[in-house]
Design a protein around this motif. Structure first.
Motif, PDB file in Angstrom:
ATOM      1  N   UNK A 118      21.185  30.744 -12.994  1.00 19.55           N
ATOM      2  CA  UNK A 118      21.217  31.045 -11.558  1.00 19.55           C
ATOM      3  C   UNK A 118      20.534  32.376 -11.244  1.00 19.55           C
ATOM      4  N   UNK A 119      20.808  33.405 -12.059  1.00 15.34           N
ATOM      5  CA  UNK A 119      20.212  34.719 -11.812  1.00 15.34           C
ATOM      6  C   UNK A 119      18.694  34.702 -12.027  1.00 15.34           C
ATOM      7  N   UNK A 120      18.225  33.987 -13.038  1.00 11.86           N
ATOM      8  CA  UNK A 120      16.782  33.883 -13.274  1.00 11.86           C
ATOM      9  C   UNK A 120      16.132  33.128 -12.128  1.00 11.86           C
ATOM     10  N   UNK A 121      16.756  32.053 -11.682  1.00  9.99           N
ATOM     11  CA  UNK A 121      16.211  31.271 -10.561  1.00  9.99           C
ATOM     12  C   UNK A 121      16.055  32.154  -9.324  1.00  9.99           C
ATOM     13  N   UNK A 122      17.069  32.960  -9.031  1.00 10.15           N
ATOM     14  CA  UNK A 122      16.994  33.856  -7.869  1.00 10.15           C
ATOM     15  C   UNK A 122      15.885  34.895  -8.042  1.00 10.15           C
ATOM     16  N   UNK A 123      15.719  35.432  -9.246  1.00  8.84           N
ATOM     17  CA  UNK A 123      14.663  36.425  -9.498  1.00  8.84           C
ATOM     18  C   UNK A 123      13.276  35.803  -9.308  1.00  8.84           C
ATOM     19  N   UNK A 124      13.110  34.574  -9.759  1.00  9.49           N
ATOM     20  CA  UNK A 124      11.828  33.876  -9.586  1.00  9.49           C
ATOM     21  C   UNK A 124      11.560  33.646  -8.107  1.00  9.49           C
ATOM     22  N   UNK A 125      12.573  33.204  -7.381  1.00  2.68           N
ATOM     23  CA  UNK A 125      12.421  32.941  -5.951  1.00  2.68           C
ATOM     24  C   UNK A 125      12.073  34.206  -5.174  1.00  2.68           C
ATOM     25  N   UNK A 126      12.545  35.369  -5.624  1.00  2.00           N
ATOM     26  CA  UNK A 126      12.219  36.637  -4.958  1.00  2.00           C
ATOM     27  C   UNK A 126      10.717  36.926  -5.001  1.00  2.00           C
ATOM     28  N   UNK A 127      10.002  36.358  -5.976  1.00  2.00           N
ATOM     29  CA  UNK A 127       8.551  36.567  -6.058  1.00  2.00           C
ATOM     30  C   UNK A 127       7.794  35.607  -5.145  1.00  2.00           C
ATOM     31  N   UNK A 128       8.516  34.674  -4.498  1.00  2.00           N
ATOM     32  CA  UNK A 128       7.886  33.694  -3.623  1.00  2.00           C
ATOM     33  C   UNK A 128       7.589  32.375  -4.318  1.00  2.00           C
ATOM     34  N   UNK A 129       7.911  32.269  -5.579  1.00  2.00           N
ATOM     35  CA  UNK A 129       7.688  31.023  -6.321  1.00  2.00           C
ATOM     36  C   UNK A 129       8.850  30.065  -6.092  1.00  2.00           C
ATOM     37  N   UNK A 130       8.613  28.810  -6.400  1.00  2.00           N
ATOM     38  CA  UNK A 130       9.625  27.772  -6.216  1.00  2.00           C
ATOM     39  C   UNK A 130       9.899  27.084  -7.554  1.00  2.00           C
ATOM     40  N   UNK A 131      10.841  27.628  -8.343  1.00  2.79           N
ATOM     41  CA  UNK A 131      11.117  27.042  -9.656  1.00  2.79           C
ATOM     42  C   UNK A 131      11.792  25.680  -9.531  1.00  2.79           C
ATOM     43  N   UNK A 132      11.481  24.822 -10.490  1.00  8.77           N
ATOM     44  CA  UNK A 132      12.098  23.501 -10.542  1.00  8.77           C
ATOM     45  C   UNK A 132      12.712  23.296 -11.917  1.00  8.77           C
ATOM     46  N   UNK A 133      13.650  22.360 -11.976  1.00  4.78           N
ATOM     47  CA  UNK A 133      14.274  21.981 -13.245  1.00  4.78           C
ATOM     48  C   UNK A 133      13.610  20.689 -13.717  1.00  4.78           C
ATOM     49  N   UNK A 134      12.924  20.700 -14.865  1.00  2.00           N
ATOM     50  CA  UNK A 134      12.330  19.459 -15.361  1.00  2.00           C
ATOM     51  C   UNK A 134      13.374  18.374 -15.623  1.00  2.00           C
TER      52      UNK A 134
END
Length: 177
Positions: free
Chosen positions: A57-73
């Protein structure tokens, strides 16, 4: 069509790297910085501010702060996040992988340097050698050029350049062994 081929090639490379660098030991209590390791955020400007051992969850939030949209394969699993972005000014794909009980244990970044593959590999190699010293393992075969550093903090870092003209990829992979 060419972009799809490149993305498929990168995905295959990331999967192969993951298998080739999988550690067999238990998780280390050392942090990466104790070993003086070049971190992803030091190699790539605007890389998410993530730390080894962080939760999904914390990594996902950090990625989203950069403007990226992470997905779970794997939609029902919290074992990996994948996102598209620009790394060192080059289009690419990144992956963050998690181990149950240990949090973030792997990061892979691969780019498509389109005609600048050798230049990108050399620039990243220079940064890694400046911090880590000479690679302990080197391989140059018909598939790729690979350099591996196995660090005292139980991390391995691999820099690789794929030789396929249809999928010219340069990637770097950090894994906690």
């Amino acid at each position: 069509m060419r972009v799809r081929r490149k993305l498929v090639g990168l995905l295959l490379c990331v999967m192969c790297l993951s298998l080739s660098l999988q550690g067999t030991g238990s998780a280390s209590k050392l942090t990466a910085n104790e070993g003086g390791m070049l971190e992803p955020s030091e190699l790539f400007k605007d890389f998410p501010q993530i730390k080894w051992g962080m939760s999904f969850r914390d990594v996902k939030q950090a990625i989203e702060k950069t403007g990226a949209h992470p997905v779970r394969p794997l939609k029902d699993a919290e074992t990996e996040l994948v996102w598209l972005g620009t790394f060192d000014g080059i289009r690419g794909r990144a992956s963050a992988r998690f181990t149950e009980g240990a949090g973030l244990t792997e990061v892979v970044v691969g780019v498509f340097p389109e005609g600048r593959q050798g230049e990108v590999f050399a620039a990243w190699l220079k940064k890694l050698v400046e911090r880590q010293g000479a690679a302990q393992e080197e391989e140059d075969n018909s598939v790729a050029v690979s350099k591996v550093w196995r660090l005292k903090n139980r991390f391995a870092v691999e820099l690789r350049s794929v030789k396929d003209d249809e999928s010219p990829i340069v990637d770097v992979h950090w894994v906690k062994e």
